[in-house]
Design a protein around this motif. Structure first.
Motif, mmCIF file in Angstrom:
data_model
loop_
_atom_site.group_PDB
_atom_site.id
_atom_site.type_symbol
_atom_site.label_atom_id
_atom_site.label_comp_id
_atom_site.label_asym_id
_atom_site.label_seq_id
_atom_site.Cartn_x
_atom_site.Cartn_y
_atom_site.Cartn_z
ATOM 1 N N GLY A 129 106.012 65.603 3.810
ATOM 2 C CA GLY A 129 105.775 65.979 5.209
ATOM 3 C C GLY A 129 104.769 66.935 5.673
ATOM 4 N N ARG A 145 105.511 62.455 16.526
ATOM 5 C CA ARG A 145 105.556 61.620 16.842
ATOM 6 C C ARG A 145 105.989 60.901 15.570
ATOM 7 N NH1 ARG A 145 100.693 61.904 19.907
ATOM 8 N NH2 ARG A 145 99.571 61.343 18.298
ATOM 9 N N LEU A 146 105.957 61.410 14.054
ATOM 10 C CA LEU A 146 106.826 61.539 13.369
ATOM 11 C C LEU A 146 108.036 61.414 13.712
ATOM 12 C CD1 LEU A 146 104.343 62.919 10.748
ATOM 13 C CD2 LEU A 146 104.180 61.529 11.121
ATOM 14 N N ASN A 147 109.432 60.004 12.672
ATOM 15 C CA ASN A 147 109.990 59.637 12.703
ATOM 16 C C ASN A 147 110.963 60.756 12.363
ATOM 17 O OD1 ASN A 147 111.902 58.167 12.616
ATOM 18 N ND2 ASN A 147 112.644 58.158 10.874
ATOM 19 N N THR A 184 115.989 61.652 13.910
ATOM 20 C CA THR A 184 114.958 60.521 14.345
ATOM 21 C C THR A 184 114.558 60.368 15.817
ATOM 22 O OG1 THR A 184 116.378 59.189 14.513
ATOM 23 C CG2 THR A 184 115.804 59.542 12.204
ATOM 24 N N ARG A 185 113.136 60.051 15.427
ATOM 25 C CA ARG A 185 112.663 59.186 16.680
ATOM 26 C C ARG A 185 113.634 58.731 17.395
ATOM 27 N NH1 ARG A 185 109.119 55.706 15.535
ATOM 28 N NH2 ARG A 185 107.758 57.649 14.074
ATOM 29 N N ILE A 226 101.792 65.704 15.675
ATOM 30 C CA ILE A 226 102.740 64.888 14.343
ATOM 31 C C ILE A 226 104.197 65.154 14.580
ATOM 32 C CG2 ILE A 226 101.202 65.898 12.457
ATOM 33 C CD1 ILE A 226 103.849 68.379 12.350
ATOM 34 N N GLU A 237 108.311 61.246 1.722
ATOM 35 C CA GLU A 237 107.230 62.267 1.919
ATOM 36 C C GLU A 237 108.159 63.730 1.621
ATOM 37 O OE1 GLU A 237 105.131 58.798 5.476
ATOM 38 O OE2 GLU A 237 105.880 60.621 5.445
ATOM 39 N N ARG A 261 108.252 65.138 9.049
ATOM 40 C CA ARG A 261 108.311 64.305 7.972
ATOM 41 C C ARG A 261 108.412 62.568 8.386
ATOM 42 N NH1 ARG A 261 111.359 65.312 3.253
ATOM 43 N NH2 ARG A 261 111.179 66.962 3.343
ATOM 44 N N GLU A 262 107.437 61.709 8.239
ATOM 45 C CA GLU A 262 107.749 59.958 8.005
ATOM 46 C C GLU A 262 109.534 58.927 7.980
ATOM 47 O OE1 GLU A 262 106.775 58.452 10.788
ATOM 48 O OE2 GLU A 262 107.880 56.449 10.607
ATOM 49 N N SER A 263 109.140 59.780 6.747
ATOM 50 C CA SER A 263 110.577 58.698 5.907
ATOM 51 C C SER A 263 111.005 60.404 4.763
ATOM 52 C CB SER A 263 110.612 57.877 4.962
ATOM 53 O OG SER A 263 109.296 58.045 4.014
#
Length: 116
Positions: A104, A29-31, A51-52, A27, A102, A97-99
């Motif tokens: 997360g 790698r999530l943003n 962020t990533r 996880i 979410e 979390r990705e965004s």
């Protein structure tokens, strides 16, 4: 899926702490990697996220005092906190979390207590 926070402690006002959150690789790698906190008797609130791509965002309470960073080689996100005040006393949680839409994944929290 694991997020393990560490670094919480009792510190005097004006002191510093660095929180760490080790994130399982699947996880990381999530943003968005973020830190939230929940002061006693209050709602959980955003502290900062990164962020990533390395873009950071800070809540007003931590601007100029807190720095969020990530070390990709160690799947770890950090929160450097300086000039701590008693108002920073809270349980600090790591979140991935990705965004923002979410919920997360959450860690178990680490206690930060700042004495006056």
């Amino acid at each position: 899926v694991r997020l393990v926070e560490s670094g919480g402690d009792l510190v005097q006002a004006g002191g510093s702490l660095r929180l760490s959150c080790a994130v399982s690789g699947s996880i990381f790698r999530l943003n968005m990697l973020g830190w939230y906190r929940q002061p006693p008797g209050k709602e959980r609130e955003l502290v900062a996220f990164i962020t990533r791509g390395g873009i950071t965002n800070y809540a007003d309470a931590g601007k100029g005092r807190f720095t969020i960073s990530r070390e990709n080689a160690k799947n770890t996100v950090y929160l450097q906190m300086n000039s701590l005040t008693p108002e920073d006393t809270a349980v600090y949680y790591c979140n991935v979390r990705e965004s923002l839409n979410e919920n997360g994944f959450w860690g178990q929290g680490t206690q930060v207590t700042v004495s006056s």
